[in-house]
Scaffold this active site. Structure first.
Site, PDB file in Angstrom:
ATOM      1  N   GLU A   1     -12.512  -2.522  12.124  1.00  0.00           N
ATOM      2  CA  GLU A   1     -12.619  -1.744  10.857  1.00  0.00           C
ATOM      3  C   GLU A   1     -13.864  -2.048   9.869  1.00  0.00           C
ATOM      4  OE1 GLU A   1      -8.777  -2.000   8.881  1.00  0.00           O
ATOM      5  OE2 GLU A   1      -9.530  -0.882   6.922  1.00  0.00           O
TER       6      GLU A   1
ATOM      7  N   ASP B   1      -8.570  -9.022   3.897  1.00  0.00           N
ATOM      8  CA  ASP B   1      -7.963  -7.984   4.809  1.00  0.00           C
ATOM      9  C   ASP B   1      -9.022  -7.884   5.807  1.00  0.00           C
ATOM     10  OD1 ASP B   1      -7.107  -5.752   6.131  1.00  0.00           O
ATOM     11  OD2 ASP B   1      -7.625  -4.503   4.585  1.00  0.00           O
TER      12      ASP B   1
ATOM     13  N   GLU C   1       0.952  -1.154   0.037  1.00  0.00           N
ATOM     14  CA  GLU C   1      -0.074   0.061   0.073  1.00  0.00           C
ATOM     15  C   GLU C   1       1.008   1.197  -0.065  1.00  0.00           C
ATOM     16  OE1 GLU C   1      -2.567  -0.628   3.300  1.00  0.00           O
ATOM     17  OE2 GLU C   1      -4.067  -1.583   1.775  1.00  0.00           O
TER      18      GLU C   1
HETATM   19  C1  BDP Z   1      -6.173  -2.276   6.181  1.00  0.00           C
HETATM   20  C2  BDP Z   1      -6.385  -0.923   6.581  1.00  0.00           C
HETATM   21  C3  BDP Z   1      -5.154  -0.083   6.526  1.00  0.00           C
HETATM   22  C4  BDP Z   1      -3.992  -0.667   6.974  1.00  0.00           C
HETATM   23  C5  BDP Z   1      -3.633  -1.646   6.389  1.00  0.00           C
HETATM   24  C6  BDP Z   1      -2.708  -2.662   6.896  1.00  0.00           C
HETATM   25  O1  BDP Z   1      -7.445  -0.305   5.977  1.00  0.00           O
HETATM   26  O2  BDP Z   1      -5.663   1.450   7.023  1.00  0.00           O
HETATM   27  O3  BDP Z   1      -3.013   0.359   6.848  1.00  0.00           O
HETATM   28  O4  BDP Z   1      -4.876  -2.744   6.478  1.00  0.00           O
HETATM   29  O5  BDP Z   1      -2.825  -3.655   7.648  1.00  0.00           O
HETATM   30  O6  BDP Z   1      -6.997  -3.081   6.782  1.00  0.00           O
HETATM   31  O7  BDP Z   1      -1.444  -2.361   6.681  1.00  0.00           O
END
Ligand code: BDP
Length: 726
Positions: A417, A389, A315
């Protein structure tokens, strides 16, 4: 005192008596949830005498800070629970003594020669044993930390109404590194946090050590958590500057007596950002030297520092691949810097590349499996429970079982989340339990994820579990009373991944609300179905990733376009005129092939895939016949409604507990359940309105049409929803 003053006082006393008479019986004292499961309220009177007789005297044979913390906790706990504090003594001399410590610290314990051989550094035993012919309870361990854990267990026995007369308990944690991951930024913003701002008051540290830090340490120690990663995985390199290391050291000082180590998320490009180097290439000698010097500095500041957590090449975060190097190159460089100090690297497997057009669910496996066996011995690869996720339901991550030479650490999300933030009541232990009990079958039946995580399947000694924390500066810590249960359950399962979610719920309810079965039974029952209800009203039958863009609040199955296909909803549900679902079978992305053959065969075949994963693995015609006899479309609609109905049921249950739970907490839970019902209904209505545009089928008889048209649901905007990472 003046006569007038006395009269006023008498009047007030009388008024208080009348008031008390007018109020309903039961607990009337307001509670705000700050005491968590360590409330230590008086036990039921019929049990109290027996307990008092078994806690007349307290011997904690240790003068260390941990010994001191243990003594204080036992005094606080026993005084609260039993109404009187035990006499403090240096040696057991009375009937009913509680003797806590290590044989090394206590000749009396040494004389009993307790068998502590298999209990390691953190285990303990609790036994009813006579000392000098008198009744006593012994809490013995090899270390003060073990004794502290034993003391919390002893208190828990009383808190949950267990008998104390014939105790013979032996416990040792089944994983080594049991950590919270705080996604907290240095400006106190908490990514995916729904409990206020960060508990870490960075600006006032190290000068001001908020008493909450001690409360935090007590709560964690009480459930066996032994580490905390203070900062977000999307971290600023600033965290590793001397100023912030001093602040982290102050926190480490508060946590140390409670057996909790501090860890930090490390930004891979820190050598450039705070080191003035031109590169962060892990094979560059100057970069390696920089990390070694940084590790030395960290350990000078925090001598018992735990290690680094790293999110790399995920990301948009920097990582070794930016220099054509592998995850192993990156992890091993940091491991080398930490190894002389005994530190570890927790290298995350939550990766998916920008360029990769293939199924996102496959990418972690594709990137990591080739490096199995190449990671340094002090590296753990930290894997989320599922491949996408933290969805309300995912099949277990195919990496579990697929890297036998590498210790894999479990990463669960405690903050919700994707499960309604802090407002929805969703007890997550059934989700954790489902993941841990999943059978990878890599070494035949019974090769569960729990056995991968606790190291028993492949014989790893370095093992761990991480939970993304749901803690903030709210009075009740977690943003809602019931979310405290998820923190509690995470700790209990990290200690022992084989515990049952229902037993954990039972403990927690007794400690948090009441030991009255008229409270415990309905609340536990309500909790146990609560996560399944969220699955039903958000993403039934294996659907996933259908929430609002960015902030992840509310339904948005229509999300499409934008920078990346795998950040949209349509990528995941693939609804069209024929059907719905992501074909991950051999005819599709073939993600099933990442599982061991029997699992791949089961998931890959429409005839054998469990219905809860149906649309995760298959694109299924709308008229497909389900086990219930309904068509897929009818079943989907049914499940959405079933989820909403469950929430209605929870509201009824909770309303029935008025007067049995203190008013303040009761009122907040009731209000949150009302919000949850509205939002569950919204998820159902919006999802049905949207998917009906593809299925073109009527709603089954008796199912209400959504009150608005699709355009209405699509028009809703929430620019200030909390926790957004961007
Ligand atoms: C996702 C989240 C994000 C996190 C990412 C992670 O939306 O905010 O940074 O995972 O785990 O669930 O790195």
């Amino acid at each position: 005192m003046h006569a007038a003053g006395r009269r006023i006082r008498r009047g007030l006393r009388l008024a208080a008596c009348w008031l008390a008479a007018l109020l309903p019986a039961g607990p009337v004292l307001a509670e705000d949830g700050h005491d968590l499961w360590l409330r230590y309220v008086p036990v039921q009177e019929e049990r109290a005498a027996d307990y008092r007789a078994r806690a007349t005297e307290l011997v904690v044979a240790s003068a260390t800070p941990t010994g001191q913390a243990t003594r204080e906790e036992l005094v606080r706990g026993l005084r609260g629970l039993l109404g009187t504090a035990p006499a403090l003594a240096a040696r057991a001399g009375r009937d009913g003594a509680v003797v806590v410590g290590t044989p090394a610290g206590s000749p009396q314990l040494a004389a009993l020669a307790p068998d502590l051989a298999a209990l390691g550094e953190e285990g303990y035993l609790i036994r009813s044993l006579p000392i000098g012919g008198r009744k006593a309870t012994v809490v013995a361990a090899n270390t003060d930390r073990g004794a502290l854990y034993g003391a919390f267990h002893f208190l828990r026995l009383i808190q949950t109404g267990q008998p104390l007369h014939a105790l013979d308990i032996r416990q040792a944690p089944k994983t080594k590194v049991r950590v919270l991951n705080h996604w907290d930024n240095l400006d106190r913003y908490v990514e995916r946090g729904y409990a206020g701002e960060s508990i870490w008051d960075w600006h006032r540290l190290p000068g001001w050590k908020d008493p909450r830090y001690t409360g935090y340490a007590r709560a964690n120690a009480s459930i066996g958590i032994n580490g905390t990663v203070l900062n977000n995985v999307n971290t600023s390199a600033q965290m590793l500057t001397p100023m912030y290391l001093e602040k982290a050291a102050a926190l480490a000082g508060v946590f140390r007596p409670y057996g909790i180590k501090v860890y930090l998320s490390a930004r891979f490009s820190a050598p450039i950002e705070i080191g003035g180097l031109k590169t962060a290439d892990p094979l560059d000698p100057a970069v390696r030297r920089w990390w070694k010097a940084k590790a030395d500095e960290v350990y000078r500041t925090i001598p018992d520092f735990g290690g680094f957590l790293v999110k790399a090449n995920s990301e948009g975060q920097p990582g070794p691949q930016d220099y054509g190097r592998s995850h192993a190159d990156g992890a091993n460089m940091l491991a080398e810097a930490l190894a002389p100090h005994g530190g570890i690297v927790m290298w995350r497997a939550f990766v998916y590349s920008h360029e990769e057009p293939d199924d996102r669910a496959k990418q972690a496996y594709t990137e990591f499996v080739p490096y199995d066996g190449t990671f340094a011995p002090n590296v753990l690869v930290q894997v989320k429970n599922g491949a996408i996720d933290f969805q309300p339901r995912e099949p277990f991550h195919p990496l579990f079982g697929a890297m036998p030479k590498t210790p894999l650490m479990m990463e669960f999300q405690i903050t919700k989340e994707y499960l309604g933030f802090a407002t929805h009541l969703a007890y997550l232990a059934p989700l954790y339990e489902e993941a841990l009990r999943a059978d990878t079958q890599v070494r035949g039946p019974g090769s569960t994820v729990a056995k991968v995580v606790d190291g028993s399947l492949e014989g790893h000694a370095l093992t761990g579990m991480a939970g993304v924390a749901n803690i903030g500066s709210d009075r009740n810590w977690s943003g809602s009373h019931f979310d405290q249960a998820n923190w509690f359950a995470f700790g209990r399962l990290a200690w022992d991944p084989y515990l049952e979610s229902e037993a954990i719920a039972r403990e927690w309810v007794k400690m948090t609300f009441s030991t009255d079965p008229a409270v415990v039974d309905p609340v536990v029952a309500m909790m146990m179905g609560s996560r399944e209800a969220v699955v039903d009203y958000m993403t039934p039958l294996g659907l996933h990733h259908l929430m609002g863009r960015g902030h992840h609040y509310g339904p948005a199955p229509w999300v499409s376009g934008g920078p990346r296909a795998d950040w949209t909803s349509v990528y995941y549900h693939r609804a069209d005129a024929k059907g719905i679902g992501f074909d991950r079978s051999a005819t599709g992305s073939n993600a099933v092939a990442q599982y061991a053959a029997p699992v791949a065969a089961q998931f890959g075949d429409l005839a054998t895939v469990p219905e809860e994963f149906l649309l995760w693995f298959h694109h299924v015609p709308w008229d497909h016949r389900m086990a219930s006899g309904r068509t897929l479309w009818d079943e989907l609609v049914h499940r959405y409604g079933r989820g909403v109905d469950y929430v209605r049921g929870m509201r009824t249950t909770w309303d029935g507990l008025a007067g049995k739970v203190d008013a303040e907490r009761h009122a907040q839970v009731a209000a949150f359940l009302a919000i949850q019902e509205q939002e569950a209904q919204w998820w159902r209505d919006a999802s049905i309105a949207y998917f009906q545009t593809f299925s073109k089928r009527p709603l089954p008889a008796g199912e209400a049409a959504p009150p608005h048209d699709l355009a209405y649901y699509q028009s809703l905007q929430f620019p200030f929803a909390p926790g957004d990472g961007k």
